[in-house]
Design a protein around this motif. Structure first.
Motif, mmCIF file in Angstrom:
data_model
loop_
_atom_site.group_PDB
_atom_site.id
_atom_site.type_symbol
_atom_site.label_atom_id
_atom_site.label_comp_id
_atom_site.label_asym_id
_atom_site.label_seq_id
_atom_site.Cartn_x
_atom_site.Cartn_y
_atom_site.Cartn_z
ATOM 1 N N LEU A 79 0.855 -1.022 0.038
ATOM 2 C CA LEU A 79 0.041 -0.041 -0.201
ATOM 3 C C LEU A 79 0.864 1.302 -0.084
ATOM 4 C CD1 LEU A 79 -2.018 -2.273 1.246
ATOM 5 C CD2 LEU A 79 -3.273 -0.323 2.148
ATOM 6 N N HIS A 80 1.967 1.178 0.591
ATOM 7 C CA HIS A 80 2.702 2.465 0.899
ATOM 8 C C HIS A 80 4.283 2.203 0.814
ATOM 9 C CE1 HIS A 80 -0.822 3.924 2.800
ATOM 10 N NE2 HIS A 80 -0.844 2.845 3.502
ATOM 11 N N GLY A 81 4.844 1.215 0.182
ATOM 12 C CA GLY A 81 6.063 0.790 0.017
ATOM 13 C C GLY A 81 6.806 2.190 -0.765
ATOM 14 N N ASP A 82 6.198 2.833 -1.688
ATOM 15 C CA ASP A 82 7.123 3.710 -2.473
ATOM 16 C C ASP A 82 6.962 4.801 -1.780
ATOM 17 O OD1 ASP A 82 4.316 3.964 -2.770
ATOM 18 O OD2 ASP A 82 4.408 4.537 -4.882
ATOM 19 N N GLU A 83 6.365 5.475 -0.723
ATOM 20 C CA GLU A 83 6.350 6.493 0.246
ATOM 21 C C GLU A 83 7.730 6.785 0.567
ATOM 22 O OE1 GLU A 83 2.769 6.641 2.432
ATOM 23 O OE2 GLU A 83 1.735 5.926 0.687
ATOM 24 N N ASN A 84 7.987 8.167 0.752
ATOM 25 C CA ASN A 84 9.353 8.588 1.260
ATOM 26 C C ASN A 84 9.725 7.967 2.541
ATOM 27 O OD1 ASN A 84 11.351 9.550 -0.469
ATOM 28 N ND2 ASN A 84 10.207 11.589 -0.604
ATOM 29 N N ASN A 85 8.805 8.364 3.524
ATOM 30 C CA ASN A 85 9.181 7.812 4.934
ATOM 31 C C ASN A 85 8.610 6.217 5.106
ATOM 32 O OD1 ASN A 85 6.178 8.130 4.391
ATOM 33 N ND2 ASN A 85 5.898 9.048 6.625
ATOM 34 N N VAL A 86 8.242 5.682 4.159
ATOM 35 C CA VAL A 86 8.010 4.170 4.458
ATOM 36 C C VAL A 86 9.213 3.399 3.934
ATOM 37 C CG1 VAL A 86 6.414 2.361 4.096
ATOM 38 C CG2 VAL A 86 5.569 4.400 4.234
ATOM 39 N N ARG A 87 10.105 4.084 2.817
ATOM 40 C CA ARG A 87 10.901 3.082 2.405
ATOM 41 C C ARG A 87 11.804 2.770 3.328
ATOM 42 N NH1 ARG A 87 12.240 7.003 -2.022
ATOM 43 N NH2 ARG A 87 10.047 6.546 -3.268
ATOM 44 N N CYS A 88 12.447 1.591 3.242
ATOM 45 C CA CYS A 88 13.386 1.080 4.034
ATOM 46 C C CYS A 88 14.389 0.026 3.426
ATOM 47 C CB CYS A 88 12.726 0.652 5.440
ATOM 48 S SG CYS A 88 11.573 -0.905 5.024
ATOM 49 N N ASP A 89 15.325 -0.079 4.097
ATOM 50 C CA ASP A 89 16.130 -1.222 3.494
ATOM 51 C C ASP A 89 15.830 -2.641 3.273
ATOM 52 O OD1 ASP A 89 18.741 0.515 3.559
ATOM 53 O OD2 ASP A 89 18.057 0.775 5.750
ATOM 54 N N TRP A 90 14.903 -3.079 4.288
ATOM 55 C CA TRP A 90 14.524 -4.371 4.340
ATOM 56 C C TRP A 90 13.044 -4.394 4.581
ATOM 57 C CZ3 TRP A 90 17.069 -9.107 3.837
ATOM 58 C CH2 TRP A 90 18.556 -9.064 3.939
ATOM 59 N N VAL A 91 12.335 -4.989 3.716
ATOM 60 C CA VAL A 91 10.839 -5.224 3.990
ATOM 61 C C VAL A 91 10.428 -6.483 4.496
ATOM 62 C CG1 VAL A 91 9.945 -3.323 2.412
ATOM 63 C CG2 VAL A 91 10.196 -5.772 1.487
ATOM 64 N N ARG A 92 9.225 -6.620 5.078
ATOM 65 C CA ARG A 92 9.230 -8.035 5.580
ATOM 66 C C ARG A 92 7.936 -8.723 5.152
ATOM 67 N NH1 ARG A 92 10.383 -4.942 10.172
ATOM 68 N NH2 ARG A 92 8.175 -5.478 10.957
ATOM 69 N N PRO A 93 7.516 -8.985 3.899
ATOM 70 C CA PRO A 93 6.352 -9.472 3.465
ATOM 71 C C PRO A 93 6.256 -11.012 3.870
ATOM 72 C CG PRO A 93 7.970 -9.667 1.690
ATOM 73 C CD PRO A 93 8.826 -8.883 2.900
ATOM 74 N N GLY A 94 4.939 -11.234 4.223
ATOM 75 C CA GLY A 94 4.440 -12.567 4.767
ATOM 76 C C GLY A 94 3.177 -12.962 3.691
ATOM 77 N N ILE A 95 2.132 -12.720 4.331
ATOM 78 C CA ILE A 95 0.718 -12.858 3.755
ATOM 79 C C ILE A 95 0.605 -12.723 2.285
ATOM 80 C CG2 ILE A 95 -0.385 -10.789 4.064
ATOM 81 C CD1 ILE A 95 -1.831 -14.412 4.650
ATOM 82 N N VAL A 96 1.447 -11.894 1.653
ATOM 83 C CA VAL A 96 1.101 -11.529 0.257
ATOM 84 C C VAL A 96 2.089 -12.590 -0.599
ATOM 85 C CG1 VAL A 96 0.863 -9.157 0.214
ATOM 86 C CG2 VAL A 96 3.293 -9.780 -0.059
ATOM 87 N N LEU A 97 3.116 -13.108 -0.096
ATOM 88 C CA LEU A 97 3.693 -14.290 -0.656
ATOM 89 C C LEU A 97 2.933 -15.406 -0.867
ATOM 90 C CD1 LEU A 97 7.017 -14.285 1.144
ATOM 91 C CD2 LEU A 97 6.669 -12.966 -0.909
ATOM 92 N N TYR A 98 1.865 -15.647 0.002
ATOM 93 C CA TYR A 98 1.153 -16.673 -0.014
ATOM 94 C C TYR A 98 -0.373 -16.448 -0.750
ATOM 95 C CZ TYR A 98 4.784 -17.978 3.097
ATOM 96 O OH TYR A 98 5.881 -17.979 3.722
#
Ligand SMILES: *Cc1c(COP(=O)(O)O)cnc(C)c1O
Length: 368
Positions: free
Chosen positions: A197-216
């Protein structure tokens, strides 16, 4: 022949969903979250589909060990850190990174004898109030960790309570950034919902994301958006067969408690699937289900080993006809797990994690 219920895992769909996350945050590294035995799929069954990940994150050391046994040499992260001092020996031996969320975990590190410098993710409780140091105590924890010879590198993480809600992350983002502003180290903040939903926003951008449910293949913000909206594919199909039929007449009732009553003639199919297979007992009459890839509905109460479905839209259905409880039918039609979960008042997460051990798991494409 065994009871015909099967959970089919689709590794190609897992691969596709990982790629979708990649597209959403092309500059971030991905921790593929495989806790709870890969959300009920089986770590070994999804491993190949997740090969392109940057790391695997989970809770249990034995799950970490299983990933190493599969030949994974890249990063592995324990999201809750270790549960006792001895666990640190295994982390040293297997090169496992671990979260640090409380003073006791720092005490154990200080007492741990190791030649290997540990990589840790210092966890902030930014408002979820589950694990982590409060913002007030965070920098002191950092200073303690930073002084330990056992610690090689410190990164920072926090977890959102409301990433699926508009502005639900604002407060947590603010305290996390304010508190860590001048500290050197990588950051990991986003779960599936925050990433898509927000991964491309400046203050949400980070080095590592932790996706779980979307992989499934579940939507992170159902019912606002469904999995198809996000371009996600189902990774698990729970399927069974019709093992009996009944011709009902007006006034006839179905199952325990006679919860469904016919107002006219109706052909009913009995499916070899019940709550002992992990299908929620609370699913009411009308829960969607596919018979021979045609959408129909459940009737009456789900019992332990069986449930009933309405065969009216599928006049050709007979003994042995394919029933799809969720996932993809043979004809390609998809019944999203999120829809069944909604009928049960829960989330796709719970359904996929709850598939019972007695259900045979089959990996699509394996052994070809
Ligand atoms: C489970 C978990 C995730 C993944 O959450 P999803 O909603 O499945 O994407 C990320 N981070 C932490 C700390 C978790 O416990």
């Amino acid at each position: 022949m065994p009871r015909p219920i099967t959970a089919t895992i689709h590794p190609e769909a897992v691969r596709h969903n990982l790629e979708r996350v990649r597209q959403a945050v092309p500059d971030a590294k991905l921790w593929s979250v495989i806790k709870a035995n890969a959300y009920g799929h089986g770590i070994e069954n999804v491993f190949e589909g997740l090969r392109a990940t940057d790391g695997f994150a989970m809770l249990d050391l034995d799950e970490a060990q299983r990933v190493r046994n599969l030949g994974w040499r890249g990063p592995i992260l324990l999201l809750e850190g270790v549960f006792e001092l001895r666990d640190l020996e295994i982390c040293s031996r297997l090169g496992i990174w671990h979260a640090v969320h409380c003073d006791e975990q720092i005490d154990w590190l200080a007492a741990h004898k190791t030649q290997v410098g540990h990589r840790v993710f210092l966890k902030m409780n930014s408002g979820m109030n589950r694990l982590g140091f409060t913002p007030e105590r965070f920098r002191a924890a950092y200073a303690r960790l930073n002084a330990l010879p056992q610690v090689d590198e410190i990164s920072f993480m926090t977890h959102f309570s409301d990433a699926d809600v508009e502005h639900g992350m604002d407060h947590q983002l603010r305290v996390f950034h304010e508190t860590t502003l001048d500290l050197p180290g990588e950051r990991s903040i986003s779960n599936s919902a925050a990433t898509l939903l927000h991964g491309d926003e400046n203050n949400v951008r980070c080095d590592w994301v932790r996706p779980g449910i979307v992989l499934y293949g579940s939507s992170p913000d159902f019912p606002t958006h469904d999995a198809a909206h996000w371009g996600l594919e189902p990774t698990m199909t729970l399927s069974s067969k019709i093992i009996g039929t009944q011709e009902l007449h007006a006034g006839d009732t179905v199952g325990y408690g006679s919860r469904f009553q016919c107002d006219g003639p109706l052909r009913l199919g009995v499916v070899a699937c019940g709550y002992a297979d992990g299908y929620p007992r609370v699913c009411p009459t009308g829960t969607p289900v596919l018979v021979d890839g045609v959408r129909t509905r459940t009737l009456g109460r789900v019992s332990m080993d069986m449930m009933a479905v309405d065969l009216s839209p599928v006049p050709k259905a007979r003994l042995g006809s394919e029933v799809t409880l969720w996932g993809r039918a043979s004809n390609g039609v998809v019944l999203p797990i999120d829809e069944v979960a909604a009928a049960a008042g829960t989330l796709g997460y719970e359904l996929m994690c709850a598939v019972a051990p007695r259900v045979l798991k089959v990996v699509e494409g394996a052994g070809k």
